[in-house]
Design a protein around this motif. Sequence first.
Motif, mmCIF file in Angstrom:
data_model
loop_
_atom_site.group_PDB
_atom_site.id
_atom_site.type_symbol
_atom_site.label_atom_id
_atom_site.label_comp_id
_atom_site.label_asym_id
_atom_site.label_seq_id
_atom_site.Cartn_x
_atom_site.Cartn_y
_atom_site.Cartn_z
ATOM 1 N N ILE A 80 -33.222 -26.240 102.803
ATOM 2 C CA ILE A 80 -33.602 -26.396 104.221
ATOM 3 C C ILE A 80 -35.022 -25.889 104.403
ATOM 4 N N PRO A 81 -36.027 -26.680 104.571
ATOM 5 C CA PRO A 81 -36.055 -28.142 104.616
ATOM 6 C C PRO A 81 -36.031 -28.808 103.229
ATOM 7 N N GLY A 82 -36.335 -28.048 102.155
ATOM 8 C CA GLY A 82 -36.252 -28.612 100.819
ATOM 9 C C GLY A 82 -37.600 -28.686 100.129
ATOM 10 N N PRO A 83 -37.656 -29.411 99.000
ATOM 11 C CA PRO A 83 -38.875 -29.481 98.194
ATOM 12 C C PRO A 83 -40.098 -29.924 99.000
ATOM 13 N N GLY A 84 -41.188 -29.221 98.813
ATOM 14 C CA GLY A 84 -42.424 -29.503 99.542
ATOM 15 C C GLY A 84 -42.593 -28.620 100.762
ATOM 16 N N ASP A 132 -20.485 -6.061 104.542
ATOM 17 C CA ASP A 132 -21.592 -5.348 105.186
ATOM 18 C C ASP A 132 -22.870 -6.175 105.102
ATOM 19 N N VAL A 133 -23.591 -6.275 106.216
ATOM 20 C CA VAL A 133 -24.867 -6.995 106.226
ATOM 21 C C VAL A 133 -25.899 -6.152 105.482
ATOM 22 N N VAL A 134 -26.529 -6.760 104.471
ATOM 23 C CA VAL A 134 -27.521 -6.044 103.676
ATOM 24 C C VAL A 134 -28.943 -6.496 103.987
ATOM 25 N N VAL A 135 -29.094 -7.725 104.457
ATOM 26 C CA VAL A 135 -30.412 -8.238 104.837
ATOM 27 C C VAL A 135 -30.235 -9.228 105.982
ATOM 28 N N GLN A 136 -31.172 -9.167 106.941
ATOM 29 C CA GLN A 136 -31.160 -10.153 108.021
ATOM 30 C C GLN A 136 -32.575 -10.333 108.539
ATOM 31 N N GLY A 137 -32.800 -11.482 109.160
ATOM 32 C CA GLY A 137 -34.120 -11.753 109.718
ATOM 33 C C GLY A 137 -34.333 -13.234 109.896
ATOM 34 N N GLN A 138 -35.607 -13.639 109.751
ATOM 35 C CA GLN A 138 -35.920 -15.048 109.917
ATOM 36 C C GLN A 138 -37.062 -15.447 108.999
ATOM 37 N N ILE A 139 -37.056 -16.722 108.666
ATOM 38 C CA ILE A 139 -38.102 -17.326 107.851
ATOM 39 C C ILE A 139 -38.638 -18.518 108.625
ATOM 40 N N THR A 140 -39.952 -18.643 108.683
ATOM 41 C CA THR A 140 -40.608 -19.772 109.334
ATOM 42 C C THR A 140 -41.223 -20.630 108.242
ATOM 43 N N ALA A 141 -41.023 -21.948 108.345
ATOM 44 C CA ALA A 141 -41.519 -22.836 107.306
ATOM 45 C C ALA A 141 -42.022 -24.138 107.890
ATOM 46 N N ASN A 142 -42.982 -24.739 107.172
ATOM 47 C CA ASN A 142 -43.450 -26.085 107.473
ATOM 48 C C ASN A 142 -42.746 -27.049 106.522
ATOM 49 N N PRO A 143 -41.933 -27.965 107.058
ATOM 50 C CA PRO A 143 -41.327 -28.983 106.201
ATOM 51 C C PRO A 143 -42.412 -29.900 105.616
ATOM 52 N N PRO A 144 -42.098 -30.635 104.537
ATOM 53 C CA PRO A 144 -43.080 -31.564 103.990
ATOM 54 C C PRO A 144 -43.408 -32.647 105.003
ATOM 55 N N GLN A 145 -44.635 -33.137 104.947
ATOM 56 C CA GLN A 145 -45.046 -34.205 105.862
ATOM 57 C C GLN A 145 -45.229 -35.499 105.103
#
Length: 145
Positions: A80-84, A132-145
């Motif tokens: 998600i979103p994948g390669p690229g 038990d939750v060991v890591v949480q947060g968010q990742i922002t990404a640009n999908p391939p165009q």
Amino acid sequence: MLLGKKRKLGRRVEDIKIGEKLKLTEKIEDKDLLLYLGLTNDSNPLYIQHDFAAQTAFEKPVVPNIMLTGILTSAVSKYIPGPGSYITGQELKFLKPVHHYATIDFLLEVTEVDIKHNEVVIQVQGSDEHGDVVVQGQITANPPQ
């Protein structure tokens, strides 16, 4: 590796929907830790030496948090979103140490899709075998165009 083979690009931002989820499970093995330590030349004895870790509040060697980050960013690159895809930001909190041989269940969920700026925000969480939750947060990404 797929050297020399043409890979299909991941999905474009228009094809990604809020609420999409991905679950994956990873078991942290010695080989993974040794590869990380060799690659980064990180010699923190907390990561590998049982006698050293026994003297700390952790009691046993812990998995470097950057390895958990790597599993999450790899999931973005693969699925998600994948390669690229190109990761432009991450905000993660490590709530509990992860010890060697732990099994971590990761959940990724798309929470924002910005078509105009070609950007998706993915909430991430990892839980150990005790729930038990060991890591949480968010990742922002640009999908391939």
